[in-house]
Scaffold this active site. Structure first.
Site, short mmCIF file in Angstrom:
data_model
loop_
_atom_site.label_atom_id
_atom_site.label_comp_id
_atom_site.label_asym_id
_atom_site.label_seq_id
_atom_site.Cartn_x
_atom_site.Cartn_y
_atom_site.Cartn_z
N ASP A 354 67.98 57.19 -40.24
CA ASP A 354 67.13 56.36 -39.34
C ASP A 354 67.50 55.08 -39.48
OD1 ASP A 354 66.12 59.01 -39.97
OD2 ASP A 354 64.26 58.70 -39.61
N GLU A 495 69.42 69.28 -36.15
CA GLU A 495 68.91 70.15 -37.35
C GLU A 495 68.44 71.68 -37.17
OE1 GLU A 495 66.16 67.75 -39.72
OE2 GLU A 495 67.63 66.43 -40.46
N LYS A 609 67.40 70.37 -31.58
CA LYS A 609 66.03 69.93 -32.12
C LYS A 609 66.09 68.41 -31.64
CE LYS A 609 63.98 68.32 -36.30
NZ LYS A 609 63.80 68.24 -37.72
C1 BGC Z 1 64.87 64.59 -38.05
C2 BGC Z 1 66.32 63.73 -39.01
C3 BGC Z 1 65.48 62.50 -39.62
C4 BGC Z 1 64.18 62.68 -40.18
C5 BGC Z 1 63.35 61.55 -40.84
C6 BGC Z 1 64.03 64.82 -39.13
O1 BGC Z 1 62.83 65.61 -38.36
O2 BGC Z 1 65.60 65.67 -37.66
O3 BGC Z 1 67.03 63.38 -37.91
O4 BGC Z 1 66.48 61.69 -40.02
O5 BGC Z 1 63.54 63.66 -39.61
O6 BGC Z 1 63.07 60.93 -39.72
#
Ligand code: BGC
Length: 786
Positions: A354, A495, A609
């Site tokens: 992020d 994810e 997702k």
């Molecule tokens: C997302 C990731 C992200 C993480 C923290 C997850 O739900 O799929 O891409 O890095 O949350 O924000």
């Protein structure tokens, strides 16, 4: 209810308010009304306590691990805000009596949280109560709080108990060993506690002043001590119509602070008392003024303005900028931004991709000196990444999916129960979501392109690039049948697809990482620079280059299909079944699909997702045609549930890139709703920091069209129908600019006139321009914006 308008004209676009009290939504407001300064974050729990509240105060970087079965997390420091208020002997509490008037608002202009109420107690007595607080942007150790109580009908006995309360936990985990509790000079209290594993000393100090009708009165508060708690109780009979004020200045110091690093606990306590005594000289009002001036200076330099048909847009972008200040430890490059910043326990304060992909760009193009800290953090954690690579049988540096202070992997292994199988979900991301390593390298490069900060590259950046490239070279798997290198068993950005092979995002980014390192190394070698010699000695660069050259030429990079232009997200995505996703796309709470499908079942469906390949189009924008980008946007978006807050802003920005301005605007507005909108539980665990950075990206990089590619600045503005004007600051290679775009014209103005000698080159919608003097003005009418 949440309200987006101020009480007067001047505060429109600057104020977010809660217009009625509702104890069901405590967590939402605690998060969005959070205050802070990058050093600490104070969740907006009320002064009086309510069941379900999350009373949090976090200090950046102070991680602690509670037990061997736990992962490290930011510990919840002692509370200094809670007050036990008794009016005529009965507790003040909004679920009792009658609330005749109520308004709480966060003023983004000055980082002030204010709550004003008219309350009738159960005996029919009326009280006017007002609470204000700030977490100083001027003095990062300081919190100010003011309470004013006016009995309106009859004289009243008012008692206020103010405490430093170290009995709090992180959802039950007590991270501290109790230390000294002290009372000094009647009105100052201090509480010290030390984290159990990391031994960080936290010194909380709290000073008080009591006033009646604005005049300071000598009070003799009664001290009291309980386990992990020290308090002072003020009692006073107040005549009807008179106002009793309690001013509090609180300070937080820890032994991790660079200023006090060499001090033992005793000296740190002394330094903290000295600091607070000095702060007290200005009093609550004087300190608030300093804090307000600091915010004013911030907005003067950084404000983004727009004329939009929807006033919410302006508020949302300011809300995003406000939170970007709170979340970012600009004072210390040892720390970075957690996925929930300092606003909640969610994700335990851990740092993800992020930061590089969603948050760093804001700082690169607005406050490059802060961006430097964020990329330096990855150098401080390089050794941790090296150990992760070694532990997994690879070479170089393999960055952790979740990072804290050391760069070791911090992802927990087990997650919530899988509703379908009834067993806890194994969290694979820490093991196989490996694209983070290339994302970190990209962050370094992106920083360098936007700033030309050669010193950073020489000292830190090249080493990160070389070590990450080395990781990828050792990670590649030879596929004999295809005669290519593959990367199997990974999770890409999406994810909902675990254990996939050849995730396009991962393969391309690995390829980018290796080839970028090759180019840099050759350049350094040719210049025979000292940096080359130093790094060659340390890392053995000459041998590495050969391996990189051989392997990178054979990495499998999935290409767009000749007719459809679709790039397979991974080896099997396009072969999976397509189902009707409308139920989940119209959901009220994210991730509702997990109520019906297990993670394994999700693997067999074309459902995502979040944005995956679209993020690649943003990072490596010149490697793909506009046609490919558009085709993939339209193919993957209908299959995407936006169950990650990172998704909508990426879709918005990419829609701008492919000239779908209205879709881009729709997605932008949805992204703005994630925290600031009316979903009253979406932010309970903390703010979505990547989404907050994404709002800026969608506005300034999407509609404002700011990009850089290999050191060249590009501006391809494309305002949505609803916007008449957009104006934003832009930092570019040491220059500070302000860009103003209307439907008709674009102006680029220098903010530091002394640098006028240096022309700034850029392309605007593909045409080359130079800003030679003070200002460049370009007509946008009639041109081909395609
Ligand atoms: C997302 C990731 C992200 C993480 C923290 C997850 O739900 O799929 O891409 O890095 O949350 O924000």
């Amino acid at each position: 209810m949440i309200a987006y308008t101020g009480l007067n004209e001047q505060s429109h676009g600057w104020v977010v308010a809660e217009s009625a009290f509702d104890a069901r939504y405590l967590a939402k407001y605690e998060t969005i009304f959070c205050q802070g300064n990058g050093y600490m974050g104070l969740r907006a729990a009320h002064e009086e306590s309510y069941p379900g509240e999350r009373r949090n105060l976090f200090v950046a970087g102070t991680y602690n691990r509670f037990g061997v079965q736990e992962v490290t997390e930011l510990p919840n420091a002692a509370d200094m805000i809670q007050l036990d208020i008794r009016l005529n002997g009965r507790p003040f509490h909004l679920e009792k009596g009658k609330l005749l008037q109520y308004r709480r608002e966060l003023d983004l202009r000055k980082g002030e949280l204010k709550r004003e109420m008219l309350w009738e107690d159960e005996q029919g007595e009326w009280f006017k109560l007002s609470f204000r607080r700030f977490v100083s942007l001027y003095d990062r150790h300081l919190i100010g709080q003011r309470v004013e109580i006016t009995p309106l009908k009859h004289d009243a006995d008012i008692s206020i108990r103010s405490s430093i309360n170290g009995q709090l936990t992180n959802s039950g985990a007590q991270h501290f060993i109790e230390g000294d509790r002290r009372v000094f000079d009647k009105e100052l209290i201090q509480y010290t506690a030390t984290t159990t594993e990391t031994g960080i000393v936290f010194v909380h100090t709290l000073a008080h002043q009591l006033l009646e009708n604005g005049v300071r009165i000598e009070a003799a508060p009664a001290p009291s001590m309980e386990r992990r708690k020290v308090s002072l109780t003020y009692k006073r009979k107040v005549a009807a119509g008179k106002t009793l004020t309690l001013d509090k200045l609180a300070s937080m110091h820890t032994s991790l602070d660079l200023e006090w690093e060499s001090l033992d606990a005793l000296h740190l306590q002394q330094a903290a008392r000295h600091h607070l005594r000095k702060a007290e000289e200005l009093g609550y009002c004087g300190q608030f003024r300093k804090h307000e001036e600091a915010w004013q200076a911030f907005w003067n330099e950084s404000s983004i303005e727009m004329d939009s048909q929807d006033a919410f847009d302006q508020l949302a972008i300011r809300f995003a900028q406000y939170h970007l200040v709170l979340m970012t430890p600009a004072h210390d490059s040892r720390f970075s931004v957690g996925a929930k910043g300092l606003t909640g326990e969610g994700y335990k304060g851990h740092v993800f991709w992020d930061t590089e992909v969603f948050i760093l760009p804001y700082f690169l193009y607005t406050h490059p000196e802060i961006a430097r800290n964020l990329v330096t953090y990855r150098y401080h954690t390089l050794n941790g990444a090296r150990s992760k690579a070694r532990d997994n049988g690879y070479e170089g540096a393999m960055y952790p999916w979740e990072s804290a202070l050391t760069g070791e992997e911090e992802t927990p292994e087990w997650g919530p129960v899988d509703i379908v199988t009834g067993t806890p979900t194994y969290i694979w991301t820490g093991k196989i979501e490996q694209h983070i390593t290339a994302d970190v390298a990209y962050g370094v490069w992106h920083y360098y392109q936007a700033t030309s900060d050669q010193a950073y590259m020489d000292q830190y950046g090249y080493e990160i690039l070389f070590e990450t490239a080395t990781f990828w070279a050792s990670r590649l798997e030879w596929n004999d049948e295809k005669g290519q290198y593959h990367i199997t068993d990974v999770i890409g950005p999406d994810e909902y697809k675990e254990h996939v092979a050849n995730n396009a995002f991962t393969n391309y980014m690995a390829y980018w990482n290796i080839t970028k390192a090759m180019a840099c190394m050759k350049q350094l070698r040719e210049a025979d620079s000292q940096v080359y010699q130093r790094l060659n000695e340390k890392l053995g660069l000459a041998e590495r280059l050969k391996v990189w050259e051989e392997k990178s030429a054979l990495i499998y990079l999935p290409k767009p299909d000749e007719t459809t232009k679709i790039i397979p997200q991974d080896d099997t995505y396009l072969m999976k079944q397509v189902i009707d996703l409308s139920k989940y796309r119209n959901q009220e709470q994210v991730a509702s699909i997990l109520n019906d499908y297990s993670m394994t079942q999700l693997s067999d469906i074309q459902v995502s997702k979040q944005a995956d390949i679209l993020v690649l189009f943003y990072l490596l924008e010149d490697w793909f045609t506009k046609e490919t980008k558009a085709a993939n946007w339209h193919y993957y978006e209908p299959k995407t549930l936006h169950d990650s807050s990172l998704s909508l802003s990426t879709h918005s920005m990419l829609a701008s890139d492919v000239a779908e301005s209205e879709l881009a605007y729709e997605m932008f507005q949805k992204a703005c709703q994630i925290d600031l909108g009316t979903n009253m539980h979406s932010s309970d665990e903390g703010i979505h920091t990547a989404s907050i950075g994404g709002i800026w990206k969608a506005a300034v990089m999407g509609f404002g069209g700011v990009r850089s590619w290999e050191g060249a600045l590009r501006l391809n503005p494309r305002l949505p129908e609803a916007w008449e004007r957009l104006s934003y600051p832009l930092a570019w290679q040491g220059e500070r600019l302000r860009v103003t775009i209307t439907k008709q014209e674009m102006k680029i103005e220098r903010l530091n006139p002394d640098s006028v000698q240096k022309p700034i080159r850029m392309t605007i919608h593909g045409k080359a321009y130079e800003l030679v003097d003070q200002m460049l003005s370009i007509s946008l009418e009639g041109g081909d914006l395609a």
